[in-house]
Design a protein around this motif. Structure first.
Motif, PDB file in Angstrom:
ATOM      1  N   TYR A   1      46.266  38.350  34.068  1.00  0.00           N
ATOM      2  CA  TYR A   1      46.335  39.099  34.943  1.00  0.00           C
ATOM      3  C   TYR A   1      47.326  38.582  35.815  1.00  0.00           C
ATOM      4  O   TYR A   1      47.911  39.860  36.542  1.00  0.00           O
ATOM      5  CB  TYR A   1      44.760  39.132  35.620  1.00  0.00           C
ATOM      6  CG  TYR A   1      43.724  39.652  34.808  1.00  0.00           C
ATOM      7  CD1 TYR A   1      43.848  40.762  33.769  1.00  0.00           C
ATOM      8  CD2 TYR A   1      42.693  38.954  34.720  1.00  0.00           C
ATOM      9  CE1 TYR A   1      43.005  41.309  33.303  1.00  0.00           C
ATOM     10  CE2 TYR A   1      41.290  39.370  33.845  1.00  0.00           C
ATOM     11  CZ  TYR A   1      41.723  40.404  33.042  1.00  0.00           C
ATOM     12  OH  TYR A   1      40.675  40.914  32.115  1.00  0.00           O
TER      13      TYR A   1
ATOM     14  N   ASP B   1      35.480  44.519  35.804  1.00  0.00           N
ATOM     15  CA  ASP B   1      34.852  43.090  35.297  1.00  0.00           C
ATOM     16  C   ASP B   1      34.360  43.483  33.658  1.00  0.00           C
ATOM     17  O   ASP B   1      33.933  44.685  33.425  1.00  0.00           O
ATOM     18  CB  ASP B   1      33.524  42.876  36.203  1.00  0.00           C
ATOM     19  CG  ASP B   1      33.108  41.458  35.913  1.00  0.00           C
ATOM     20  OD1 ASP B   1      33.273  40.451  36.777  1.00  0.00           O
ATOM     21  OD2 ASP B   1      32.390  41.150  34.911  1.00  0.00           O
TER      22      ASP B   1
ATOM     23  N   SER C   1      38.205  36.596  38.046  1.00  0.00           N
ATOM     24  CA  SER C   1      37.614  36.653  36.680  1.00  0.00           C
ATOM     25  C   SER C   1      37.284  35.151  36.450  1.00  0.00           C
ATOM     26  O   SER C   1      37.974  34.225  37.107  1.00  0.00           O
ATOM     27  CB  SER C   1      38.528  37.512  35.859  1.00  0.00           C
ATOM     28  OG  SER C   1      39.621  37.174  35.764  1.00  0.00           O
ATOM     29  N   TRP C   2      36.854  35.006  35.130  1.00  0.00           N
ATOM     30  CA  TRP C   2      36.988  33.593  34.635  1.00  0.00           C
ATOM     31  C   TRP C   2      38.498  33.139  34.230  1.00  0.00           C
ATOM     32  O   TRP C   2      39.144  33.787  33.680  1.00  0.00           O
ATOM     33  CB  TRP C   2      36.463  33.824  32.967  1.00  0.00           C
ATOM     34  CG  TRP C   2      35.848  32.782  32.276  1.00  0.00           C
ATOM     35  CD1 TRP C   2      35.421  31.635  32.696  1.00  0.00           C
ATOM     36  CD2 TRP C   2      35.950  32.565  30.876  1.00  0.00           C
ATOM     37  NE1 TRP C   2      35.001  30.785  31.506  1.00  0.00           N
ATOM     38  CE2 TRP C   2      35.408  31.359  30.559  1.00  0.00           C
ATOM     39  CE3 TRP C   2      36.805  33.281  29.763  1.00  0.00           C
ATOM     40  CZ2 TRP C   2      35.534  30.873  29.224  1.00  0.00           C
ATOM     41  CZ3 TRP C   2      36.670  32.901  28.328  1.00  0.00           C
ATOM     42  CH2 TRP C   2      36.167  31.623  28.191  1.00  0.00           C
TER      43      TRP C   2
ATOM     44  N   GLY D   1      41.471  44.905  33.334  1.00  0.00           N
ATOM     45  CA  GLY D   1      42.245  44.382  34.443  1.00  0.00           C
ATOM     46  C   GLY D   1      43.775  45.061  34.542  1.00  0.00           C
ATOM     47  O   GLY D   1      44.009  45.407  35.495  1.00  0.00           O
TER      48      GLY D   1
ATOM     49  N   THR E   1      41.204  33.937  31.763  1.00  0.00           N
ATOM     50  CA  THR E   1      41.931  35.163  31.999  1.00  0.00           C
ATOM     51  C   THR E   1      42.834  35.347  33.040  1.00  0.00           C
ATOM     52  O   THR E   1      43.557  36.080  33.156  1.00  0.00           O
ATOM     53  CB  THR E   1      40.798  36.237  32.167  1.00  0.00           C
ATOM     54  OG1 THR E   1      40.254  36.256  33.530  1.00  0.00           O
ATOM     55  CG2 THR E   1      39.626  36.392  31.213  1.00  0.00           C
ATOM     56  N   HIS E   2      43.008  34.103  33.897  1.00  0.00           N
ATOM     57  CA  HIS E   2      43.750  34.238  35.208  1.00  0.00           C
ATOM     58  C   HIS E   2      45.237  34.568  34.800  1.00  0.00           C
ATOM     59  O   HIS E   2      46.057  35.445  35.334  1.00  0.00           O
ATOM     60  CB  HIS E   2      43.844  33.029  35.913  1.00  0.00           C
ATOM     61  CG  HIS E   2      42.463  33.125  36.745  1.00  0.00           C
ATOM     62  ND1 HIS E   2      41.916  32.023  37.654  1.00  0.00           N
ATOM     63  CD2 HIS E   2      41.188  33.740  36.663  1.00  0.00           C
ATOM     64  CE1 HIS E   2      40.702  32.334  38.360  1.00  0.00           C
ATOM     65  NE2 HIS E   2      40.392  33.446  37.655  1.00  0.00           N
TER      66      HIS E   2
ATOM     67  N   ILE F   1      39.564  42.095  40.207  1.00  0.00           N
ATOM     68  CA  ILE F   1      39.284  42.018  38.917  1.00  0.00           C
ATOM     69  C   ILE F   1      38.337  40.808  38.952  1.00  0.00           C
ATOM     70  O   ILE F   1      38.577  39.700  39.252  1.00  0.00           O
ATOM     71  CB  ILE F   1      40.521  41.477  38.130  1.00  0.00           C
ATOM     72  CG1 ILE F   1      41.612  42.484  38.286  1.00  0.00           C
ATOM     73  CG2 ILE F   1      40.260  41.190  36.547  1.00  0.00           C
ATOM     74  CD1 ILE F   1      42.812  41.965  37.617  1.00  0.00           C
ATOM     75  N   GLY F   2      36.956  41.131  38.623  1.00  0.00           N
ATOM     76  CA  GLY F   2      36.043  40.122  38.678  1.00  0.00           C
ATOM     77  C   GLY F   2      34.980  40.277  39.644  1.00  0.00           C
ATOM     78  O   GLY F   2      35.471  40.245  40.623  1.00  0.00           O
TER      79      GLY F   2
END
Length: 342
Positions: free
Chosen positions: A82, A36, A74-75, A58, A78-79, A9-10
């Motif tokens: 996810y 992404d 990812s940014w 995600g 957003t962690h 993811i990302g």
């Protein structure tokens, strides 16, 4: 040998770099899905991965039955969503730092993992996988220099991007030392202070450099020089002072150049060059730990939470000029003792 099927993811810089190492350097792994928010970039990455699926979100990637484990690049904001979704799906998740952008969000992840009853989360603190740091820890743990009393650290960047903020010196830069010293000493950090020296002309609007002082629970003191516009290169230093001796990280470069009546050692350009090998070891050991349904053994959700709490204390100390105690929630039994190897 079974192959771990990983979804990423990302697909920004670090995501693409992890995909590169998992597809060209490491063993026992296949990248089977990507996603992404930048759909065009993700599509290009997916096209270079035969058989990989491009997912819209995600959550869709995490739910894919062809994904055994998840890598979150990812940014930062957003962690949390996810990592929580991966825990809910019962899938191991490697999350680049930060685990989440607030200590409350990190604590929600800790509680979700505790409720799941098993380790699923690993956080990307790569210093623990660097050969020089591992050698330094072996010396400290051996007792060869006696009880550690102090550690001197330096984290120097040639420059930082325009969006870098004053607090980033703690939350984005020194956070690596914050995790590393917990691991190096095998104990928590109890308080933080920040000293502000003369401002560098290269720092622009930033207060650069800074000196972060960390008090360890056992009484040792750690100082971290944070210089993020020092121009000459990316320079990471560390020396532990013990009762009977000292131990320090080795030279920055494996070569010494002699030319034009000068002796020099090349300095890394940035963090990617300095810690390239550490990233390879980090991801390979994560892959190996999951073989046969195993659990990750690297930096865990509690480590991510503790780093967030200490970072907040450091930011408060920077703003107030005061000594700020570190107040951690009770440590769940799932995470054992602090900062175990690796």
């Amino acid at each position: 040998m079974s192959v771990l099927r990983v979804g990423v993811i990302g697909t920004g810089m670090i995501g693409r770099d992890h995909i590169r190492r998992m597809t060209t350097v490491l063993a026992g792994v296949a990248v089977t899905a990507v996603t992404d928010v930048d759909v065009d970039t993700a599509k290009k990455v997916a096209e270079g991965l035969p058989g990989a699926t491009l997912h819209a979100t995600g959550e869709d990637l995490i739910a894919d039955p062809a994904v055994d484990a998840v890598v979150v690049c990812s940014w930062g904001p957003t962690h949390e969503q996810y990592v929580l979704a991966s825990i809910a799906a019962g899938k191991p998740v490697f999350c680049e730092k930060p685990l989440a952008t607030t200590q409350d969000a990190c604590l929600r992840i800790v509680r979700a993992e505790v409720a799941a009853g098993r380790r699923l989360v690993q956080v990307g603190y790569m210093r623990r996988y660097d050969a020089a740091y591992r050698a330094l820890k072996q010396v400290v743990d051996s007792g060869a220099i006696g009880t550690p009393l102090m550690m001197h650290c330096a984290h120097r960047n040639a420059s930082v991007p325009s969006f870098y903020e004053k607090e980033s010196a703690i939350t984005d830069t020194a956070v690596h030392e914050i995790d590393m010293v917990r691991w190096m000493f095998g104990e928590e950090i109890s308080a933080a202070r920040v000293l502000i020296p003369r401002r560098s002309r290269n720092g622009g609007p930033l207060q650069d450099p800074l000196l972060l002082i960390l008090e360890m629970a056992g009484g040792a003191l750690v100082d971290v020089e944070i210089s993020v516009n020092i121009r000459y290169g990316y320079d990471i230093r560390g020396e532990v002072v013990g009762e009977d001796g000292t131990a320090a990280l080795g030279e920055l470069s494996p070569v010494v150049v002699r030319t034009a009546r000068q002796r020099s050692t090349p300095v890394p350009v940035d963090w990617r060059e300095r810690f390239l090998g550490a990233y390879d070891v980090e991801i390979q050991e994560w892959i190996d730990s999951l073989a046969g349904g195993g659990a990750p053994v690297g930096p865990n959700a509690w480590d991510g939470y503790a780093a967030a709490v200490v970072s907040d204390a450091g930011v408060a100390a920077l703003r107030t000029g005061e000594r700020v105690p570190v107040d951690l929630a009770p440590r769940p039994a799932l995470y054992g003792t602090v900062a175990v190897l690796p």
